[in-house]
Design a protein around this motif. Structure first.
Motif, PDB file in Angstrom:
ATOM      1  N   ILE A   1      54.746  86.216  57.286  1.00 43.06           N
ATOM      2  CA  ILE A   1      53.486  85.592  57.703  1.00 43.06           C
ATOM      3  C   ILE A   1      52.413  86.642  57.949  1.00 43.06           C
ATOM      4  O   ILE A   1      51.300  86.570  57.406  1.00 43.06           O
ATOM      5  CB  ILE A   1      53.702  84.722  58.955  1.00 43.06           C
ATOM      6  N   LEU A   2      52.723  87.634  58.769  1.00 40.61           N
ATOM      7  CA  LEU A   2      51.725  88.656  59.097  1.00 40.61           C
ATOM      8  C   LEU A   2      51.345  89.502  57.881  1.00 40.61           C
ATOM      9  O   LEU A   2      50.151  89.748  57.654  1.00 40.61           O
ATOM     10  CB  LEU A   2      52.231  89.546  60.233  1.00 40.61           C
ATOM     11  N   PRO A   3      52.305  89.960  57.055  1.00 45.91           N
ATOM     12  CA  PRO A   3      51.905  90.674  55.834  1.00 45.91           C
ATOM     13  C   PRO A   3      51.012  89.837  54.919  1.00 45.91           C
ATOM     14  O   PRO A   3      50.047  90.359  54.350  1.00 45.91           O
ATOM     15  CB  PRO A   3      53.245  91.002  55.156  1.00 45.91           C
TER      16      PRO A   3
ATOM     17  N   ALA B   1      46.389  98.607  53.211  1.00 48.86           N
ATOM     18  CA  ALA B   1      46.299  98.112  54.578  1.00 48.86           C
ATOM     19  C   ALA B   1      47.505  97.250  54.941  1.00 48.86           C
ATOM     20  O   ALA B   1      47.889  97.180  56.112  1.00 48.86           O
ATOM     21  CB  ALA B   1      45.014  97.311  54.762  1.00 48.86           C
ATOM     22  N   THR B   2      48.109  96.590  53.950  1.00 48.28           N
ATOM     23  CA  THR B   2      49.263  95.733  54.195  1.00 48.28           C
ATOM     24  C   THR B   2      50.557  96.530  54.249  1.00 48.28           C
ATOM     25  O   THR B   2      51.535  96.078  54.849  1.00 48.28           O
ATOM     26  CB  THR B   2      49.364  94.657  53.104  1.00 48.28           C
ATOM     27  N   MET B   3      50.573  97.702  53.652  1.00 49.39           N
ATOM     28  CA  MET B   3      51.802  98.494  53.575  1.00 49.39           C
ATOM     29  C   MET B   3      52.427  98.783  54.942  1.00 49.39           C
ATOM     30  O   MET B   3      53.638  98.604  55.123  1.00 49.39           O
ATOM     31  CB  MET B   3      51.536  99.787  52.808  1.00 49.39           C
ATOM     32  N   PRO B   4      51.663  99.200  55.963  1.00 51.76           N
ATOM     33  CA  PRO B   4      52.292  99.425  57.269  1.00 51.76           C
ATOM     34  C   PRO B   4      52.913  98.161  57.853  1.00 51.76           C
ATOM     35  O   PRO B   4      53.967  98.218  58.496  1.00 51.76           O
ATOM     36  CB  PRO B   4      51.128  99.929  58.145  1.00 51.76           C
ATOM     37  N   VAL B   5      52.270  97.008  57.636  1.00 53.48           N
ATOM     38  CA  VAL B   5      52.802  95.747  58.137  1.00 53.48           C
ATOM     39  C   VAL B   5      54.080  95.383  57.387  1.00 53.48           C
ATOM     40  O   VAL B   5      55.040  94.852  57.972  1.00 53.48           O
ATOM     41  CB  VAL B   5      51.748  94.636  58.006  1.00 53.48           C
TER      42      VAL B   5
ATOM     43  N   ALA C   1      50.958  92.837  47.460  1.00 51.26           N
ATOM     44  CA  ALA C   1      51.468  93.452  48.682  1.00 51.26           C
ATOM     45  C   ALA C   1      52.787  92.836  49.137  1.00 51.26           C
ATOM     46  O   ALA C   1      53.752  93.559  49.418  1.00 51.26           O
ATOM     47  CB  ALA C   1      50.418  93.345  49.789  1.00 51.26           C
ATOM     48  N   THR C   2      52.845  91.497  49.207  1.00 52.59           N
ATOM     49  CA  THR C   2      54.072  90.879  49.701  1.00 52.59           C
ATOM     50  C   THR C   2      55.178  90.917  48.648  1.00 52.59           C
ATOM     51  O   THR C   2      56.353  90.756  48.989  1.00 52.59           O
ATOM     52  CB  THR C   2      53.812  89.428  50.131  1.00 52.59           C
ATOM     53  N   GLY C   3      54.802  91.149  47.396  1.00 52.14           N
ATOM     54  CA  GLY C   3      55.831  91.336  46.373  1.00 52.14           C
ATOM     55  C   GLY C   3      56.635  92.592  46.577  1.00 52.14           C
ATOM     56  O   GLY C   3      57.761  92.714  46.061  1.00 52.14           O
ATOM     57  N   ASP C   4      56.091  93.556  47.337  1.00 48.73           N
ATOM     58  CA  ASP C   4      56.813  94.807  47.573  1.00 48.73           C
ATOM     59  C   ASP C   4      58.035  94.594  48.456  1.00 48.73           C
ATOM     60  O   ASP C   4      59.071  95.234  48.269  1.00 48.73           O
ATOM     61  CB  ASP C   4      55.883  95.839  48.211  1.00 48.73           C
ATOM     62  N   THR C   5      57.927  93.705  49.454  1.00 48.26           N
ATOM     63  CA  THR C   5      59.069  93.481  50.335  1.00 48.26           C
ATOM     64  C   THR C   5      60.188  92.724  49.617  1.00 48.26           C
ATOM     65  O   THR C   5      61.362  93.049  49.786  1.00 48.26           O
ATOM     66  CB  THR C   5      58.643  92.713  51.592  1.00 48.26           C
ATOM     67  N   VAL C   6      59.827  91.705  48.824  1.00 44.30           N
ATOM     68  CA  VAL C   6      60.876  90.980  48.113  1.00 44.30           C
ATOM     69  C   VAL C   6      61.490  91.859  47.026  1.00 44.30           C
ATOM     70  O   VAL C   6      62.687  91.755  46.720  1.00 44.30           O
ATOM     71  CB  VAL C   6      60.325  89.652  47.536  1.00 44.30           C
TER      72      VAL C   6
END
Length: 421
Positions: free
Chosen positions: A259-261, A273-277, A390-395
């Motif tokens: 959610i936060l990312p 900016a999203t990378m640290p989150v 950005a959120t594709g990096d976590t998955v």
């Protein structure tokens, strides 16, 4: 009753405050657009703090992760798996976009030619080799600290980690310094994120107040198609990737902690900016730190599902504007190649895809009147493109964990995070 409320607010209070800030900012931007000029500096302060913190955080995250990789988590296996995951998901996103454009063609009138000389910056004598050298390296150390040279900085941090890993006992103190610095920068991130509701709310007000009206104008149809496709890909394909990585538990963990990312990506339009989150959310998704600290920072620069999709849409729209056929085998293959390259060279900064648009115009030999159109498309799709990037990096990091470390390693990390929830 009060204790249950206190527990609920402890777990979800920050998210509720963030959503409240976003909703209030959107309302202000929609109904009081004259106020956004006063609110934007608040968002700029928040974004500048993230940008200032991201360079040291990036260095310590990458170098400490590489320096402390042990025998069971070999660097070569992680990197090779990461490359396969990145390339596969980028191509899948591009192919999905081509299929959708085939079934739902977009019509657009011819765009009048206008001067774009100010967009074509740089020396006319530069070759692509010169540009490549500048992109991956710098000739002075201080230049590494600029976001304009982010890929060069990532490479330098990566090589520093390898050197620290290879230094043996003599480098043990330096490796401890890298680990300690990584922890300090994480705490700094926690402090900065305290003002996230105010900062992100101000940015939402600015975006709704300034960009919002354009979404209903001339480019409504291609933009609407991209936003619907992006939302579908975000929900369906990211869920599929999370399921492949960790089953139903993986899907639950990904969406619970995404959610936060997602809010940060949409409001700032910045992968950096999203990378640290993302790094903060990764352990709660069951991603081992050794994988997250390598895959997510590198993914910020090299892995961009949203840019892959927007690249195809921009090429398609440009071809329509000049009356050329897009669905030809040679054109489609070239588009895939450009898309992969653009997804790599588009930096993790707002509107960083402009270099990709210049590359597209050059490769296809398109007339300059197509440049304003693709730049407008690129600007207006930036929020959801950044969300996918950005959120594709976590998955992707979840997939790398699954394929590089095996199911047992992922299960062990999930058990550890369950204990801390």
């Amino acid at each position: 009753m009060e204790s249950k409320f206190a527990q609920f607010f402890q777990h979800y209070g920050s998210i509720l405050l963030l959503l409240l800030g976003i909703v209030l900012g959107s309302i202000v931007g929609a109904f009081f657009p004259q106020a956004v000029a006063w609110l934007k500096p608040l968002g700029d302060v928040f974004l500048n703090l993230l940008f200032a913190a991201v360079v040291p955080l990036l260095f310590f995250a990458i170098s400490s992760a590489v320096a402390n990789i042990d025998g069971s988590q070999k660097l070569g296996r992680i990197i090779s798996t990461m490359a396969g995951v990145f390339l596969s998901t980028i191509i899948i996103a591009a192919l999905c976009t081509m299929v959708v454009l085939w079934f739902f063609p977009v019509d657009a009138p011819h765009v009048q030619e206008e001067s774009v000389n100010e967009l074509l910056q740089g020396s006319p004598d530069d070759t692509w080799g010169d540009k490549l050298v500048r992109f991956v390296s710098v000739d002075e150390f201080y230049k590494l600290l600029s976001r304009e040279n982010m890929l060069a900085f990532v490479i330098f941090s990566f090589l520093t980690g390898i050197a620290a890993m290879r230094s043996g006992e003599a480098g043990s103190s330096f490796r401890k310094f890298l680990s300690s610095g990584n922890e300090v920068m994480k705490q700094l991130l926690i402090l900065i994120m305290k003002i996230a509701p105010l900062g992100l709310g101000a940015y939402f007000a600015y975006q709704v107040g300034t960009i919002g009206p354009e979404l209903f104008g001339f480019y409504a149809k291609p933009l609407g198609l991209y936003y619907m496709l992006g939302a579908f890909y975000f929900v369906v394909f990211f869920s599929l990737y999370a399921y492949i990585a960790g089953g139903r538990s993986g899907v639950d963990r990904f969406w619970k902690n995404n959610i936060l990312p997602s809010a940060t990506a949409i409001s700032t339009c910045s992968s950096i900016a999203t990378m640290p989150v993302n790094l903060a959310a990764a352990p709660r998704m069951g991603i081992p730190v050794s994988v997250a600290n390598v895959v997510i920072p590198l993914g910020t620069t090299l892995h961009k599902n949203g840019s892959s999709m927007s690249s195809i849409v921009k090429i398609y729209v440009a071809f329509i504007l000049i009356g050329r056929e897009f669905f030809e085998p040679a054109t489609l293959v070239t588009a895939l190649g450009i898309t992969v390259l653009v997804s790599i060279v588009a930096g993790g900064i707002p509107n960083g895809g402009y270099i990709g648009e210049m590359l597209m115009i050059s490769v296809y030999g398109l007339p300059t009147e197509a440049i304003p159109a693709v730049m407008i498309i690129g600007t207006l799709v930036d929020p959801i493109a950044t969300l996918l990037n950005a959120t594709g990096d976590t998955v992707a990091a979840m997939l790398v964990s699954r394929f590089a470390l095996g199911r047992n390693g992922l299960d062990r990390m999930e058990a550890d995070t369950d204990d801390t929830d």
